[in-house]
Write a protein that holds these residues in place. Structure first.
Motif, mmCIF file in Angstrom:
data_model
loop_
_atom_site.group_PDB
_atom_site.id
_atom_site.type_symbol
_atom_site.label_atom_id
_atom_site.label_comp_id
_atom_site.label_asym_id
_atom_site.label_seq_id
_atom_site.Cartn_x
_atom_site.Cartn_y
_atom_site.Cartn_z
ATOM 1 N N ASN A 137 -8.907 -40.305 -10.032
ATOM 2 C CA ASN A 137 -8.021 -39.159 -9.821
ATOM 3 C C ASN A 137 -8.751 -37.836 -9.680
ATOM 4 O O ASN A 137 -8.118 -36.789 -9.578
ATOM 5 N N ASN A 138 -10.083 -37.884 -9.679
ATOM 6 C CA ASN A 138 -10.875 -36.690 -9.426
ATOM 7 C C ASN A 138 -12.224 -37.131 -8.875
ATOM 8 O O ASN A 138 -12.517 -38.335 -8.792
ATOM 9 N N PHE A 139 -13.045 -36.186 -8.512
ATOM 10 C CA PHE A 139 -14.309 -36.524 -7.854
ATOM 11 C C PHE A 139 -15.251 -37.286 -8.791
ATOM 12 O O PHE A 139 -15.915 -38.245 -8.383
ATOM 13 N N LYS A 140 -15.304 -36.879 -10.041
ATOM 14 C CA LYS A 140 -16.187 -37.537 -11.000
ATOM 15 C C LYS A 140 -15.795 -38.997 -11.188
ATOM 16 O O LYS A 140 -16.655 -39.891 -11.200
ATOM 17 N N GLU A 141 -14.500 -39.261 -11.299
ATOM 18 C CA GLU A 141 -14.034 -40.637 -11.446
ATOM 19 C C GLU A 141 -14.294 -41.433 -10.171
ATOM 20 O O GLU A 141 -14.612 -42.624 -10.224
ATOM 21 N N PHE A 142 -14.180 -40.769 -9.021
ATOM 22 C CA PHE A 142 -14.455 -41.427 -7.745
ATOM 23 C C PHE A 142 -15.916 -41.876 -7.686
ATOM 24 O O PHE A 142 -16.219 -42.995 -7.263
ATOM 25 N N VAL A 143 -16.817 -41.003 -8.079
ATOM 26 C CA VAL A 143 -18.242 -41.335 -8.054
ATOM 27 C C VAL A 143 -18.519 -42.539 -8.954
ATOM 28 O O VAL A 143 -19.204 -43.496 -8.553
ATOM 29 N N ALA A 144 -17.967 -42.527 -10.160
ATOM 30 C CA ALA A 144 -18.195 -43.628 -11.097
ATOM 31 C C ALA A 144 -17.623 -44.940 -10.563
ATOM 32 O O ALA A 144 -18.284 -45.991 -10.617
ATOM 33 N N TYR A 145 -16.417 -44.878 -10.031
ATOM 34 C CA TYR A 145 -15.768 -46.087 -9.520
ATOM 35 C C TYR A 145 -16.520 -46.638 -8.303
ATOM 36 O O TYR A 145 -16.729 -47.848 -8.181
ATOM 37 N N PHE A 174 -25.478 -38.596 -1.004
ATOM 38 C CA PHE A 174 -25.551 -37.634 -2.107
ATOM 39 C C PHE A 174 -25.260 -38.304 -3.446
ATOM 40 O O PHE A 174 -25.941 -38.028 -4.449
ATOM 41 N N ILE A 175 -24.256 -39.182 -3.476
ATOM 42 C CA ILE A 175 -23.882 -39.806 -4.754
ATOM 43 C C ILE A 175 -24.587 -41.157 -4.962
ATOM 44 O O ILE A 175 -24.412 -41.792 -6.000
ATOM 45 N N GLY A 176 -25.353 -41.609 -3.964
ATOM 46 C CA GLY A 176 -26.154 -42.810 -4.117
ATOM 47 C C GLY A 176 -25.410 -44.118 -3.966
ATOM 48 O O GLY A 176 -25.635 -45.060 -4.755
ATOM 49 N N VAL A 177 -24.531 -44.216 -2.970
ATOM 50 C CA VAL A 177 -23.797 -45.466 -2.722
ATOM 51 C C VAL A 177 -23.919 -45.856 -1.253
ATOM 52 O O VAL A 177 -24.264 -45.032 -0.402
ATOM 53 N N ASP A 178 -23.611 -47.126 -0.961
ATOM 54 C CA ASP A 178 -23.709 -47.612 0.409
ATOM 55 C C ASP A 178 -22.585 -48.598 0.717
ATOM 56 O O ASP A 178 -22.821 -49.786 0.970
ATOM 57 N N PRO A 179 -21.342 -48.139 0.725
ATOM 58 C CA PRO A 179 -20.214 -49.022 1.055
ATOM 59 C C PRO A 179 -20.157 -49.304 2.561
ATOM 60 O O PRO A 179 -20.901 -48.715 3.343
ATOM 61 N N THR A 180 -19.263 -50.180 2.969
ATOM 62 C CA THR A 180 -19.139 -50.574 4.372
ATOM 63 C C THR A 180 -18.365 -49.529 5.167
ATOM 64 O O THR A 180 -17.306 -49.063 4.731
ATOM 65 N N ILE A 195 -3.497 -45.295 4.520
ATOM 66 C CA ILE A 195 -2.149 -45.295 3.935
ATOM 67 C C ILE A 195 -1.743 -46.706 3.532
ATOM 68 O O ILE A 195 -1.130 -46.923 2.478
ATOM 69 N N GLY A 196 -2.119 -47.684 4.355
ATOM 70 C CA GLY A 196 -1.778 -49.075 4.062
ATOM 71 C C GLY A 196 -2.669 -49.730 3.026
ATOM 72 O O GLY A 196 -2.440 -50.889 2.649
ATOM 73 N N GLY A 197 -3.690 -49.007 2.555
ATOM 74 C CA GLY A 197 -4.564 -49.537 1.523
ATOM 75 C C GLY A 197 -5.595 -50.526 2.028
ATOM 76 O O GLY A 197 -6.228 -51.236 1.237
ATOM 77 N N ARG A 198 -5.814 -50.567 3.346
ATOM 78 C CA ARG A 198 -6.778 -51.521 3.907
ATOM 79 C C ARG A 198 -8.210 -50.991 3.885
ATOM 80 O O ARG A 198 -9.160 -51.752 4.065
ATOM 81 N N ILE A 199 -8.375 -49.679 3.706
ATOM 82 C CA ILE A 199 -9.677 -49.080 3.445
ATOM 83 C C ILE A 199 -9.532 -48.206 2.206
ATOM 84 O O ILE A 199 -8.403 -47.890 1.792
ATOM 85 N N ASP A 200 -10.650 -47.808 1.628
ATOM 86 C CA ASP A 200 -10.599 -47.131 0.336
ATOM 87 C C ASP A 200 -10.606 -45.609 0.412
ATOM 88 O O ASP A 200 -9.955 -44.945 -0.387
ATOM 89 N N TYR A 201 -11.382 -45.064 1.349
ATOM 90 C CA TYR A 201 -11.463 -43.607 1.406
ATOM 91 C C TYR A 201 -11.942 -43.124 2.765
ATOM 92 O O TYR A 201 -12.444 -43.892 3.587
ATOM 93 N N GLN A 202 -11.781 -41.824 2.985
ATOM 94 C CA GLN A 202 -12.246 -41.142 4.186
ATOM 95 C C GLN A 202 -12.698 -39.733 3.814
ATOM 96 O O GLN A 202 -12.293 -39.188 2.778
ATOM 97 N N CYS A 203 -13.496 -39.157 4.677
ATOM 98 C CA CYS A 203 -13.848 -37.746 4.584
ATOM 99 C C CYS A 203 -13.239 -37.094 5.814
ATOM 100 O O CYS A 203 -13.880 -36.993 6.861
ATOM 101 N N GLU A 204 -11.990 -36.678 5.702
ATOM 102 C CA GLU A 204 -11.218 -36.278 6.869
ATOM 103 C C GLU A 204 -10.939 -34.782 6.884
ATOM 104 O O GLU A 204 -10.813 -34.144 5.840
ATOM 105 N N GLN A 205 -10.859 -34.249 8.086
ATOM 106 C CA GLN A 205 -10.536 -32.838 8.238
ATOM 107 C C GLN A 205 -9.137 -32.563 7.685
ATOM 108 O O GLN A 205 -8.230 -33.386 7.798
#
Length: 325
Positions: A137-145, A174-180, A195-205
């Motif tokens: 629910n925040n950036f720190k939790e995102f990095v850990a997860y 920057f956070i040291g991860v390498d997802p697909t 929205i459909g939950g088929r991917i986990d995240y984006q860096c979107e405008q």
């Protein structure tokens, strides 16, 4: 032979007279604005908004043509290869005119030499957004997860090499991860799968992220710029959350190189006049973008800006280790 030489010289002289005259009378017919991404994305939204008002100013219709693929390279290459007569122009971005110059081993064009810069239009924050059921629910939790689950996680983008792709490449490094990475043919398709939950995240405008954040169909975890956005005032920056990572996007207008200066200046004047139109300015701000000042909207400024952006992004992209053929 002397007669033939006289004819050739006369023809060349006549062409020299006709070209400036054509430039002074431009435009005399409809123009095409190439948006190098699929319809519905942030560059498409801003391009259509500008094209409508500029058509009114210039007295000729500007027709939008979406040419997606290769992170904007295909459409931008079409602009670079077009006749330099002012009737083909193109929307450019940090992805098409900065990132890909380092990302690609052999870029399809030279962003600083193969175009006639017209005007920088707007700058846009990038947001970190996730599927709504991601347990962070925040950036720190995102990095850990993400560090704990990166092997099974996927992030999406409007296409390999697009600015949103590189924003996440920089974030991941920057956070040291390498997802697909999952590339799509446009921002709208990537958003549908988020929205459909088929991917986990984006860096979107923010232009395309805001409506979905407001509607609750996805989660916004951070703005990846120094300051919060006025249109999402409750979304904290990554910096506020202890992570100094900054990525952003911009939108500009380009013509093919060797376009006559008179045409470049006429088109620039139309861009600036459009940006001074209250309804256009308000709409751009409501979308979450910032309209550039008149001083930064000149062809000369954009020429230098592109060169500086290529240099600025070369380091982070090289450091990430990501490259494309």
């Amino acid at each position: 032979m002397p007669t033939m030489r006289v004819i050739v010289v006369a023809a060349a002289a006549l062409a020299g007279l006709i070209a400036p005259a054509a430039a002074q009378n431009w435009p005399t017919r409809p123009m095409t604005m190439i948006v190098p991404f699929a319809a519905g994305g942030p560059q498409d939204v801003l391009g259509r908004l500008m094209a409508q008002r500029m058509s009114e100013i210039l007295g000729q219709q500007i027709i939008i043509e979406n040419i997606g693929g290769a992170g904007g390279v295909n459409g931008s290459k079409r602009v670079a290869d077009a006749q330099p007569n002012g009737y083909t122009m193109g929307i450019g971005s940090v992805g098409t005119h900065a990132h890909n110059q380092t990302l690609y081993k052999k870029p399809a064009y030279d962003a600083s030499a193969d175009f006639a810069p017209v005007a920088l239009i707007a700058e846009t924050p990038v947001t970190l957004i996730t599927r709504k059921d991601l347990p962070a629910n925040n950036f720190k939790e995102f990095v850990a997860y993400t560090k704990a689950n990166q092997a099974k996680m996927q992030f999406g983008s409007p296409g390999a090499g697009a600015s949103s792709h590189i924003a996440c490449v920089v974030l991941n490094h920057f956070i040291g991860v390498d997802p697909t990475h999952v590339p799509y043919r446009g921002a709208a398709l990537a958003m549908q799968d988020l929205i459909g939950g088929r991917i986990d995240y984006q860096c979107e405008q923010i232009v395309t992220a805001k409506p979905q954040i407001d509607g609750g169909s996805i989660k916004g975890l951070a703005i990846l710029t120094k300051e919060r956005s006025p249109v999402l005032p409750n979304l904290p920056t990554a910096l506020e959350q202890g992570f100094d990572i900054q990525t952003y996007a911009w939108t500009a207008l380009f013509l093919p190189k060797r376009t006559p200066d008179a045409i470049v200046q006429t088109l620039n004047n139309a861009v600036v006049q459009a940006l001074h139109t209250p309804a256009i300015r308000t709409r751009i701000v409501d979308l979450g973008s910032t309209v550039v000042s008149d001083e930064r909207a000149s062809p000369q400024y954009l020429a230098g800006f592109v060169k500086s952006e290529i240099e600025k992004w070369a380091g982070p992209i090289k450091a990430s280790g990501v490259s494309m053929d």
